[in-house]
Design a protein around this motif. Structure first.
Motif, PDB file in Angstrom:
ATOM      1  N   ALA A  86       0.844  -1.201   0.000  1.00 60.77           N
ATOM      2  CA  ALA A  86       0.000   0.000   0.000  1.00 60.77           C
ATOM      3  C   ALA A  86       0.875   1.246   0.000  1.00 60.77           C
ATOM      4  N   ALA A  87       1.712   1.368  -1.021  1.00 58.46           N
ATOM      5  CA  ALA A  87       2.624   2.499  -1.132  1.00 58.46           C
ATOM      6  C   ALA A  87       1.936   3.662  -1.838  1.00 58.46           C
ATOM      7  N   VAL A  88       2.572   4.814  -1.788  1.00 67.89           N
ATOM      8  CA  VAL A  88       2.072   5.934  -2.589  1.00 67.89           C
ATOM      9  C   VAL A  88       2.109   5.561  -4.061  1.00 67.89           C
ATOM     10  N   LEU A  89       3.174   4.870  -4.480  1.00 65.06           N
ATOM     11  CA  LEU A  89       3.323   4.427  -5.862  1.00 65.06           C
ATOM     12  C   LEU A  89       3.491   2.918  -5.886  1.00 65.06           C
ATOM     13  N   LEU A  90       2.494   2.189  -6.335  1.00 70.49           N
ATOM     14  CA  LEU A  90       2.590   0.743  -6.536  1.00 70.49           C
ATOM     15  C   LEU A  90       2.472   0.461  -8.022  1.00 70.49           C
ATOM     16  N   PHE A  91       3.511  -0.156  -8.581  1.00 76.72           N
ATOM     17  CA  PHE A  91       3.468  -0.629  -9.955  1.00 76.72           C
ATOM     18  C   PHE A  91       3.295  -2.138  -9.918  1.00 76.72           C
ATOM     19  N   ARG A  92       2.212  -2.609 -10.488  1.00 78.90           N
ATOM     20  CA  ARG A  92       1.885  -4.033 -10.405  1.00 78.90           C
ATOM     21  C   ARG A  92       1.524  -4.568 -11.788  1.00 78.90           C
ATOM     22  N   GLY A  93       2.204  -5.658 -12.172  1.00 84.12           N
ATOM     23  CA  GLY A  93       1.827  -6.333 -13.405  1.00 84.12           C
ATOM     24  C   GLY A  93       0.518  -7.072 -13.232  1.00 84.12           C
ATOM     25  N   LYS A  94      -0.027  -7.533 -14.340  1.00 79.93           N
ATOM     26  CA  LYS A  94      -1.331  -8.196 -14.305  1.00 79.93           C
ATOM     27  C   LYS A  94      -1.157  -9.717 -14.332  1.00 79.93           C
ATOM     28  N   VAL A  95      -1.839 -10.371 -13.417  1.00 78.25           N
ATOM     29  CA  VAL A  95      -1.843 -11.832 -13.346  1.00 78.25           C
ATOM     30  C   VAL A  95      -3.007 -12.329 -14.197  1.00 78.25           C
ATOM     31  N   THR A  96      -2.699 -13.108 -15.223  1.00 77.36           N
ATOM     32  CA  THR A  96      -3.745 -13.567 -16.126  1.00 77.36           C
ATOM     33  C   THR A  96      -4.405 -14.834 -15.588  1.00 77.36           C
ATOM     34  N   ASP A  97      -5.430 -15.266 -16.297  1.00 76.45           N
ATOM     35  CA  ASP A  97      -6.130 -16.500 -15.922  1.00 76.45           C
ATOM     36  C   ASP A  97      -5.488 -17.740 -16.531  1.00 76.45           C
ATOM     37  N   THR A  98      -4.395 -17.560 -17.261  1.00 84.22           N
ATOM     38  CA  THR A  98      -3.727 -18.691 -17.910  1.00 84.22           C
ATOM     39  C   THR A  98      -2.794 -19.368 -16.911  1.00 84.22           C
ATOM     40  N   VAL A  99      -3.138 -20.581 -16.527  1.00 84.79           N
ATOM     41  CA  VAL A  99      -2.373 -21.332 -15.527  1.00 84.79           C
ATOM     42  C   VAL A  99      -2.071 -22.718 -16.067  1.00 84.79           C
ATOM     43  N   VAL A 100      -0.812 -23.134 -15.957  1.00 85.64           N
ATOM     44  CA  VAL A 100      -0.387 -24.469 -16.366  1.00 85.64           C
ATOM     45  C   VAL A 100       0.241 -25.148 -15.158  1.00 85.64           C
ATOM     46  N   THR A 101      -0.264 -26.312 -14.802  1.00 83.63           N
ATOM     47  CA  THR A 101       0.271 -27.066 -13.668  1.00 83.63           C
ATOM     48  C   THR A 101       0.819 -28.396 -14.169  1.00 83.63           C
ATOM     49  N   HIS A 102       2.022 -28.726 -13.732  1.00 81.19           N
ATOM     50  CA  HIS A 102       2.643 -29.971 -14.208  1.00 81.19           C
ATOM     51  C   HIS A 102       3.476 -30.604 -13.107  1.00 81.19           C
ATOM     52  N   LYS A 103       3.333 -31.924 -12.966  1.00 77.05           N
ATOM     53  CA  LYS A 103       4.122 -32.696 -12.010  1.00 77.05           C
ATOM     54  C   LYS A 103       5.343 -33.262 -12.732  1.00 77.05           C
ATOM     55  N   LEU A 104       6.518 -33.050 -12.167  1.00 79.22           N
ATOM     56  CA  LEU A 104       7.756 -33.503 -12.796  1.00 79.22           C
ATOM     57  C   LEU A 104       7.832 -35.022 -12.807  1.00 79.22           C
ATOM     58  N   SER A 105       8.131 -35.563 -13.974  1.00 85.43           N
ATOM     59  CA  SER A 105       8.257 -37.019 -14.103  1.00 85.43           C
ATOM     60  C   SER A 105       9.659 -37.498 -13.764  1.00 85.43           C
ATOM     61  N   ALA A 106      10.621 -36.582 -13.736  1.00 85.09           N
ATOM     62  CA  ALA A 106      12.005 -36.934 -13.423  1.00 85.09           C
ATOM     63  C   ALA A 106      12.615 -35.798 -12.609  1.00 85.09           C
ATOM     64  N   THR A 107      13.675 -36.120 -11.911  1.00 89.05           N
ATOM     65  CA  THR A 107      14.366 -35.106 -11.123  1.00 89.05           C
ATOM     66  C   THR A 107      14.921 -34.023 -12.032  1.00 89.05           C
ATOM     67  N   MET A 108      14.706 -32.788 -11.661  1.00 88.61           N
ATOM     68  CA  MET A 108      15.271 -31.652 -12.394  1.00 88.61           C
ATOM     69  C   MET A 108      16.544 -31.226 -11.694  1.00 88.61           C
ATOM     70  N   PRO A 109      17.703 -31.362 -12.342  1.00 86.85           N
ATOM     71  CA  PRO A 109      18.963 -31.085 -11.649  1.00 86.85           C
ATOM     72  C   PRO A 109      19.153 -29.608 -11.365  1.00 86.85           C
ATOM     73  N   GLU A 110      19.975 -29.356 -10.389  1.00 83.25           N
ATOM     74  CA  GLU A 110      20.340 -27.985 -10.047  1.00 83.25           C
ATOM     75  C   GLU A 110      21.033 -27.310 -11.225  1.00 83.25           C
ATOM     76  N   LEU A 111      20.822 -26.008 -11.363  1.00 82.21           N
ATOM     77  CA  LEU A 111      21.399 -25.172 -12.409  1.00 82.21           C
ATOM     78  C   LEU A 111      20.935 -25.571 -13.808  1.00 82.21           C
ATOM     79  N   SER A 112      19.752 -26.113 -13.889  1.00 80.49           N
ATOM     80  CA  SER A 112      19.145 -26.376 -15.193  1.00 80.49           C
ATOM     81  C   SER A 112      18.224 -25.220 -15.555  1.00 80.49           C
TER      82      SER A 112
END
Length: 706
Positions: free
Chosen positions: A186-212
């Motif tokens: 709740a600032a004097v100046l808040l710049f906020r991007g818009k969150v759309t209704d486009t949502v993609v949810t996915h469960k990883l089938s394999a381990t995702m290594p660090e720094l990928s």
């Protein structure tokens, strides 16, 4: 319009003003072939302009106004008459003559706007309407303030490509509208991007290594190169504990199941983890600069602060000098690519309320750079929570007891701090956040307290100076996690604590070229340390009954251990203790492990002092003594170079020098399973208080005894 028409339209008989002389002659009068026909008229003030008879104004008429209230007051502007416009008047870019339902004066500008062109010349008139009009005008890319301003509202904007430069003037907020509960945005100046209704949810089938930077998303056709998405992995055991929370841009569609983003993941994501992708339309390149801000109120409802960003990209802040703000002066969440420079905070109303009294806080942020900032009597100068690849330099906190530099431990990684000063604490906010951080580097830092005691992996400290101050509990302390910690050229005036809360790193724990002054009886290495600890070319002073209780290997090379006067021995529970080329003076070493131990002294190590220089604390476990190429110098005749009376001991002293004092190796310490080899040594003025008789497992001959 011809001049006679203007005179008729603005005649004195009608009580209306007249235009002055032309500012620019009709170009056609100078060159009949010139294509431009429009002339520019002039008016002294906006009041004069608005008194013109709109019934006689030609559409498109241009008028240069010399000032808003008085000629030359800085509010002058060029305007065009739009005879058909019905836009709402805003006092600056759109002006409506009194009573006119149709027809507006439209300000002509080059994209640079000014509060003075809205009649705002001081902080007596609220500037909220002018601010809204300028920021929401897509034709304006820069807003300037040339006087002090006052705001009574908290503004939220969604536009990009805008710069607000307050010119070093003061912004005040006394009487500002109340904020909602627990709302640091709740600032004097808040710049906020818009969150759309486009949502993609996915469960990883394999381990995702660090720094990928390649992410499995299930169906990559739902993504496109250049899009921005928030990526958030599922919650772990802690309330806010997540290994991934970032605003990312798609840089490549790799295949039908994978995309590449502009981020190398800092933590391995196990198979079965669920990532939720939400399409974001971020605010981009919205900058705020050069403001003196005075806060209002002393609680979360009445308090004020200048700037906040959420879901933004490449939004910078510079030159804000704030006093008395409640929430962070610059609040960021879900932000990527930003700079915060030359900002300061003095004396916020509270440093105890959670989240209040900060200069800047960054949550789920990426690629940030904070530099040349300062706080006085504040809580946190810089807070990085669940953030990565950020750099903090030349920032300084005075009155720093509340900790200018912190992270929450919400899986931060790859953070660098250089040339700063002020109390520093990492990943210590509790298990609810995960208590995890990785690859934090601190260089050339001065502070009164440094703590990274929980799961901070691969911490690097270079030339960190901790100097205690009176009245601050824990002052003068360095406390680190033995999980790949490396310290070089560091010092602490009171305490060194090494503990272990994680075991992720593959690199050794190294303390090199450091100096620590230690309180008597303090625990240096805590019992939970199972990893090896290497100390080289360092100095530990003030030793008196201190404890190395960790069970991992403790290796000291070319290091000085200096005790207090009449100091008790330091105790060590390490499975292996190595002293190579070390100097131990004014104190002894007592092995106190509950399991088998091994001690090796060599490389010219020298042990000097009084009392008992080498001993064991109890009779549990087998201790292997490897004493080769070291010097033991007794301070008086009663000093024992080594005293063993019980337990199972495997003792070998070869090529050592014992000077003065006595040797006390009693039969009870060399029973079944033990051995004693004391040969090839030099004993100069040494009294053999007790040695077993030579036998199958005992050899005490072959020494040079003087």
């Amino acid at each position: 319009m011809e001049r006679r028409h203007i005179l008729r339209a603005t005649g004195a008989a009608a009580g209306l003003v007249t235009f002055g002389s032309l500012l620019a002659a009709d170009p056609a009068s100078a060159d009949p072939a010139h294509p431009l026909k429009q002339t520019v008229q002039q008016a002294g003030t906006i009041a004069e302009l608005l008194r013109l008879d709109v019934r006689r104004l030609e559409d498109g008429l241009l008028v240069q106004v010399a000032g808003y209230r008085t000629p030359g007051d800085g509010g002058g502007m060029l305007l065009r008459w739009d005879a058909t416009s019905t836009l709402p008047a805003n006092g600056g870019t759109v002006l409506a003559p009194p009573g006119a339902s149709k027809g507006r004066w439209r300000q002509i500008h080059d994209g640079v706007a000014d509060f003075r062109r809205f009649g705002i010349f001081d902080d007596k008139t609220p500037a909220d309407t002018a601010l809204e009009a300028m920021v929401t005008d897509p034709a304006i890319h820069r807003i300037e303030a040339h006087t002090d301003l006052h705001f009574l509202k908290r503004h939220t904007f969604h536009r990009s490509d805008i710069e607000l430069d307050f010119g070093g003037n003061t912004v005040s907020t006394d009487g500002i509208e109340k904020a909602g509960e627990d709302d640091p945005f709740a600032a004097v100046l808040l710049f906020r991007g818009k969150v759309t209704d486009t949502v993609v949810t996915h469960k990883l089938s394999a381990t995702m290594p660090e720094l990928s930077d390649v992410f499995e998303v299930g169906d990559s056709s739902k993504f496109a190169v250049g899009q921005w998405w928030s990526a958030e992995v599922n919650q772990l055991s802690g309330r806010w504990e997540r290994e991934l929370q970032k605003l990312l841009q798609v840089t490549q569609i790799v295949d039908g199941d994978h995309i590449r983003v502009d981020y190398k993941n800092g933590w391995e994501l196990a198979a079965g983890r669920t990532i939720t992708w939400t399409r974001i339309a971020p605010v981009e390149r919205a900058h705020v600069r050069n403001m003196v801000f005075t806060g209002a109120g002393d609680d979360q409802y009445t308090g004020s602060h200048p700037v906040a960003y959420e879901y933004t990209v490449s939004c910078d802040v510079s030159g804000i000098d704030a006093t008395g703000t409640f929430w962070p002066v610059i609040m960021r969440r879900w932000c990527t690519h930003f700079r915060t420079e030359q900002c300061s905070l003095k004396n916020p109303p509270t440093v105890s309320y959670g989240g209040a009294g900060y200069l800047t806080q960054q949550i789920y942020c990426l690629y940030g750079h904070v530099s040349d900032c300062h706080t006085a009597n504040a809580r946190h100068l810089n807070d990085l929570t669940a953030s990565a690849y950020c750099y903090v330099e030349n920032c300084h906190g005075d009155g720093d007891d509340e900790g200018p530099f912190v992270t929450h431990g919400q899986y931060e990684h790859d953070l660098v701090y250089t040339g700063n000063s002020g109390l520093m604490t990492f990943a210590n906010s509790g298990a609810a956040w995960g208590s995890a951080a990785k690859r934090i580097t601190v260089r050339k830092h001065v502070c009164s307290w440094f703590v990274a005691r929980v799961s901070v992996t691969d911490l690097t400290l270079e030339d960190v100076r901790v100097i205690g101050k009176a009245g601050l509990q824990g002052s003068g302390m360095i406390w680190v996690n033995a999980d790949g910690v490396q310290m070089r050229g560091c010092s602490a005036s009171d305490t060194l604590i090494i503990s272990q809360a994680s075991n992720r790193s593959g690199r050794p724990n190294v303390i090199d070229g450091c100096t620590f002054a230690l309180p008597a009886k303090s625990e240096i290495v805590q019992a939970n340390v199972t990893a090896p600890v290497h100390v080289s070319r360092s100095v530990l002073t003030g030793l008196d009954g201190n404890a190395f209780n960790g069970t991992g290997e403790l290796r000291l090379v070319d290091t000085i251990l200096r005790g207090r006067e009449n100091a008790e021995p330091v105790t060590c529970a390490a499975a292996t203790l190595v002293l190579d080329g070390c100097t131990v003076t004014g104190t002894g070493v007592r092995l106190a492990g509950k399991a088998d131990q091994r001690i090796r002294l060599g490389g010219g190590t020298e042990v000097t002092g009084t009392g008992t220089l080498l001993s064991r604390a109890d009779a549990t476990g087998t201790i292997t003594w490897e004493l080769t190429g070291y010097r033991s110098l007794a301070g008086d005749a009663g000093t024992a170079h080594i005293a063993l009376s019980a337990g199972k001991n495997r003792y070998s002293a070869v090529g050592a020098l014992f000077n003065g004092g006595r040797l006390e190796l009693r039969d009870g310490a060399f029973g079944d399973g033990s051995y004693l080899k004391h040969a090839g040594n030099v004993e100069n003025g040494v009294t053999r208080t007790a040695l077993p008789k030579d036998g199958a497992s005992v050899q005490t001959t072959g020494n040079l005894v003087m």
